[in-house]
Design a protein around this motif. Sequence first.
Motif, PDB file in Angstrom:
ATOM      1  N   CYS A 283      -1.988  -1.365  -4.085  1.00 53.15           N
ATOM      2  CA  CYS A 283      -3.150  -0.540  -3.740  1.00 53.15           C
ATOM      3  C   CYS A 283      -2.697   0.877  -3.404  1.00 53.15           C
ATOM      4  O   CYS A 283      -1.781   1.068  -2.595  1.00 53.15           O
ATOM      5  CB  CYS A 283      -3.900  -1.138  -2.549  1.00 53.15           C
ATOM      6  SG  CYS A 283      -5.343  -0.177  -2.021  1.00 53.15           S
ATOM      7  N   ILE A 284      -3.313   1.855  -4.032  1.00 49.96           N
ATOM      8  CA  ILE A 284      -3.078   3.270  -3.716  1.00 49.96           C
ATOM      9  C   ILE A 284      -4.231   3.763  -2.847  1.00 49.96           C
ATOM     10  O   ILE A 284      -5.409   3.638  -3.212  1.00 49.96           O
ATOM     11  CB  ILE A 284      -2.983   4.123  -5.002  1.00 49.96           C
ATOM     12  CG1 ILE A 284      -1.686   3.799  -5.747  1.00 49.96           C
ATOM     13  CG2 ILE A 284      -3.048   5.611  -4.679  1.00 49.96           C
ATOM     14  CD1 ILE A 284      -0.414   4.190  -5.010  1.00 49.96           C
TER      15      ILE A 284
ATOM     16  N   GLN B 184       4.288   4.207   3.120  1.00 51.57           N
ATOM     17  CA  GLN B 184       4.969   4.429   1.853  1.00 51.57           C
ATOM     18  C   GLN B 184       4.267   5.522   1.048  1.00 51.57           C
ATOM     19  O   GLN B 184       3.051   5.693   1.140  1.00 51.57           O
ATOM     20  CB  GLN B 184       4.948   3.154   1.007  1.00 51.57           C
ATOM     21  CG  GLN B 184       5.836   2.035   1.481  1.00 51.57           C
ATOM     22  CD  GLN B 184       5.957   0.950   0.422  1.00 51.57           C
ATOM     23  OE1 GLN B 184       7.052   0.505   0.127  1.00 51.57           O
ATOM     24  NE2 GLN B 184       4.863   0.519  -0.155  1.00 51.57           N
ATOM     25  N   TYR B 185       5.049   6.239   0.249  1.00 52.99           N
ATOM     26  CA  TYR B 185       4.453   7.146  -0.732  1.00 52.99           C
ATOM     27  C   TYR B 185       5.332   7.186  -1.967  1.00 52.99           C
ATOM     28  O   TYR B 185       6.549   7.048  -1.901  1.00 52.99           O
ATOM     29  CB  TYR B 185       4.230   8.547  -0.154  1.00 52.99           C
ATOM     30  CG  TYR B 185       5.436   9.216   0.450  1.00 52.99           C
ATOM     31  CD1 TYR B 185       6.199  10.125  -0.279  1.00 52.99           C
ATOM     32  CD2 TYR B 185       5.811   8.967   1.772  1.00 52.99           C
ATOM     33  CE1 TYR B 185       7.302  10.764   0.281  1.00 52.99           C
ATOM     34  CE2 TYR B 185       6.900   9.601   2.343  1.00 52.99           C
ATOM     35  CZ  TYR B 185       7.638  10.491   1.597  1.00 52.99           C
ATOM     36  OH  TYR B 185       8.730  11.122   2.152  1.00 52.99           O
TER      37      TYR B 185
ATOM     38  N   GLN C 189       0.837  -1.203   0.000  1.00 52.10           N
ATOM     39  CA  GLN C 189       0.000   0.000   0.000  1.00 52.10           C
ATOM     40  C   GLN C 189       0.869   1.250   0.000  1.00 52.10           C
ATOM     41  O   GLN C 189       1.950   1.272   0.576  1.00 52.10           O
ATOM     42  CB  GLN C 189      -0.917   0.027   1.226  1.00 52.10           C
ATOM     43  CG  GLN C 189      -1.963  -1.064   1.218  1.00 52.10           C
ATOM     44  CD  GLN C 189      -2.939  -0.917   2.367  1.00 52.10           C
ATOM     45  OE1 GLN C 189      -2.769  -0.081   3.257  1.00 52.10           O
ATOM     46  NE2 GLN C 189      -3.986  -1.737   2.360  1.00 52.10           N
ATOM     47  N   ALA C 190       0.384   2.288  -0.650  1.00 51.34           N
ATOM     48  CA  ALA C 190       1.117   3.562  -0.686  1.00 51.34           C
ATOM     49  C   ALA C 190       0.175   4.694  -1.043  1.00 51.34           C
ATOM     50  O   ALA C 190      -0.930   4.488  -1.564  1.00 51.34           O
ATOM     51  CB  ALA C 190       2.256   3.490  -1.709  1.00 51.34           C
ATOM     52  N   SER C 191       0.632   5.899  -0.770  1.00 50.24           N
ATOM     53  CA  SER C 191      -0.017   7.112  -1.262  1.00 50.24           C
ATOM     54  C   SER C 191       0.740   7.562  -2.503  1.00 50.24           C
ATOM     55  O   SER C 191       1.907   7.211  -2.695  1.00 50.24           O
ATOM     56  CB  SER C 191       0.019   8.214  -0.202  1.00 50.24           C
ATOM     57  OG  SER C 191      -0.718   7.836   0.937  1.00 50.24           O
TER      58      SER C 191
ATOM     59  N   LEU D  36      -5.371   9.335 -13.108  1.00 46.94           N
ATOM     60  CA  LEU D  36      -6.119   8.430 -12.227  1.00 46.94           C
ATOM     61  C   LEU D  36      -6.456   7.128 -12.947  1.00 46.94           C
ATOM     62  O   LEU D  36      -6.431   6.048 -12.344  1.00 46.94           O
ATOM     63  CB  LEU D  36      -7.397   9.119 -11.730  1.00 46.94           C
ATOM     64  CG  LEU D  36      -7.191  10.300 -10.780  1.00 46.94           C
ATOM     65  CD1 LEU D  36      -8.518  10.965 -10.459  1.00 46.94           C
ATOM     66  CD2 LEU D  36      -6.497   9.845  -9.495  1.00 46.94           C
ATOM     67  N   GLU D  37      -6.754   7.237 -14.233  1.00 49.43           N
ATOM     68  CA  GLU D  37      -7.026   6.036 -15.019  1.00 49.43           C
ATOM     69  C   GLU D  37      -5.772   5.161 -15.120  1.00 49.43           C
ATOM     70  O   GLU D  37      -5.849   3.928 -15.036  1.00 49.43           O
ATOM     71  CB  GLU D  37      -7.502   6.426 -16.418  1.00 49.43           C
ATOM     72  CG  GLU D  37      -7.883   5.240 -17.305  1.00 49.43           C
ATOM     73  CD  GLU D  37      -8.342   5.667 -18.685  1.00 49.43           C
ATOM     74  OE1 GLU D  37      -8.644   4.778 -19.498  1.00 49.43           O
ATOM     75  OE2 GLU D  37      -8.400   6.890 -18.956  1.00 49.43           O
ATOM     76  N   THR D  38      -4.614   5.803 -15.291  1.00 46.00           N
ATOM     77  CA  THR D  38      -3.349   5.064 -15.332  1.00 46.00           C
ATOM     78  C   THR D  38      -3.122   4.307 -14.031  1.00 46.00           C
ATOM     79  O   THR D  38      -2.707   3.148 -14.030  1.00 46.00           O
ATOM     80  CB  THR D  38      -2.167   6.026 -15.582  1.00 46.00           C
ATOM     81  OG1 THR D  38      -2.336   6.658 -16.853  1.00 46.00           O
ATOM     82  CG2 THR D  38      -0.840   5.291 -15.552  1.00 46.00           C
ATOM     83  N   VAL D  39      -3.388   4.974 -12.904  1.00 42.93           N
ATOM     84  CA  VAL D  39      -3.233   4.329 -11.602  1.00 42.93           C
ATOM     85  C   VAL D  39      -4.145   3.111 -11.504  1.00 42.93           C
ATOM     86  O   VAL D  39      -3.723   2.025 -11.099  1.00 42.93           O
ATOM     87  CB  VAL D  39      -3.539   5.319 -10.456  1.00 42.93           C
ATOM     88  CG1 VAL D  39      -3.464   4.604  -9.107  1.00 42.93           C
ATOM     89  CG2 VAL D  39      -2.564   6.489 -10.475  1.00 42.93           C
TER      90      VAL D  39
END
Length: 440
Positions: A92-93, A297-298, A41-43, A115-118
């Motif tokens: 997961c973001i 994490q970020y 997980q990260a931002s 956002l679509e890329t993410v």
Amino acid sequence: MITYMFRKASRGFSPGLRRFSDLKVTEHVPESPASPRLTEQASLYVHWPYCLRRCTYCNFNKYIPKENNEDIMAKCLQRETETLLQLSQVSCITSVFFGGGTPSLAHPSTIAKILETVSKQVNLSDEVEVTLEVNPTPVGMSKLKDYHHAGVNRFSIGVQSLQAKDLKSLGRDHNSLDALQTLAEARKLCPGGVSVDIMFGRPNQTTELWSRELSEMLRVCDDHVSLYQLTLERGTQLFKQVQSGQVTMPTEEITAEMYQCARTTLQQHGFQQYEVSNFAKNNSESRHNLSYWTGRQYIGVGPGAHGRFVPLGEGGVAREARTQTLEPDVWIREVRQRGHGTRRRIQLGHLELLEEVLVMGMRMTMGISHKHWELFSPELSLLEIFGGSLVVQELLQRGQLILDDRGLRCSWEGLALLDSMLPVLLVELERSFSQKLAAN
């Protein structure tokens, strides 16, 4: 008070208040550094480097574009996002923050594409927080609805001041009416999801003027306020004006009074302080910034962005501190050549990680719980590190620091003095870590 405590923490940065009994913030506790969830997980922080003009006080990594290259910038931001997500172990973001610069200069379709890329690379949390910094100009306001439609569910509005003369001296390109109209429109679109940036310590400002202005501004604010002290940065226009005697800044004593005045005023208006410069009500804390302060994490995307994450396939669980190339043109060339513009990679040792957890965690009014610290340092507790220190004992006796069964945190009075206590805490951490290492 030191300056960095009041600088925005939302830029993907590298490494500063209210009554604790009233705190209603839910504690965000990260997993162990060895836990798969922590690496999965990260931002995500996305840096838009362009502005139409440079404010007189600003030394952030921002540029006045020579030509409209939004299409190129958008494609490169998409590609670097894709590359860094693939290089990480992230699946997961949990939050996305578009900062700058002036990201509200970007077309809403650019935000949507990123956002679509993410979402194509990883899962976006069901409750993902997507924040966009907005300059409260008529142009910025006109695109709010489209940004919201693109996926933004939280706006950070750079109001700074409602005083016309101050906005002019700061080099801002909006007026108070623009700010009020932008704020009203943003609140319609994202009720409870609008943060307002307010600046104090401005030239010739007095505590009395500040108190009146803050009370006026809080009547139109939403549920989150970020409070920043104006600081002089070398190389800025404001710095040169002060050096030449054209402008007079408030003294440190006056700015300290302003800060305490703001804390009291915000509390009277129902805002709970949860970090040195951040206040919220109705559970509207910034989840993105909390991820920084709680050691998660970020990933930093865009010119000059910073990141902290564990690379994929390199063994172990050691985080890397990554810094992207500063200059947009050079960054664009590097992204086109190799998919990302990472200029520097530094593997963080265990002590360096603990130092960041300590420095960032102490910014929060809740401080660092024993459980939180144990997840990063299972073999060296807060009590072992600080309990026997004579210097720390003195801070405890003064009532500036609290070390009890909850953990380590600053008192109401102590949080305003955090800058003077951090060096002491860091020295004790290094000493205890070295002793533990030598004993093993």
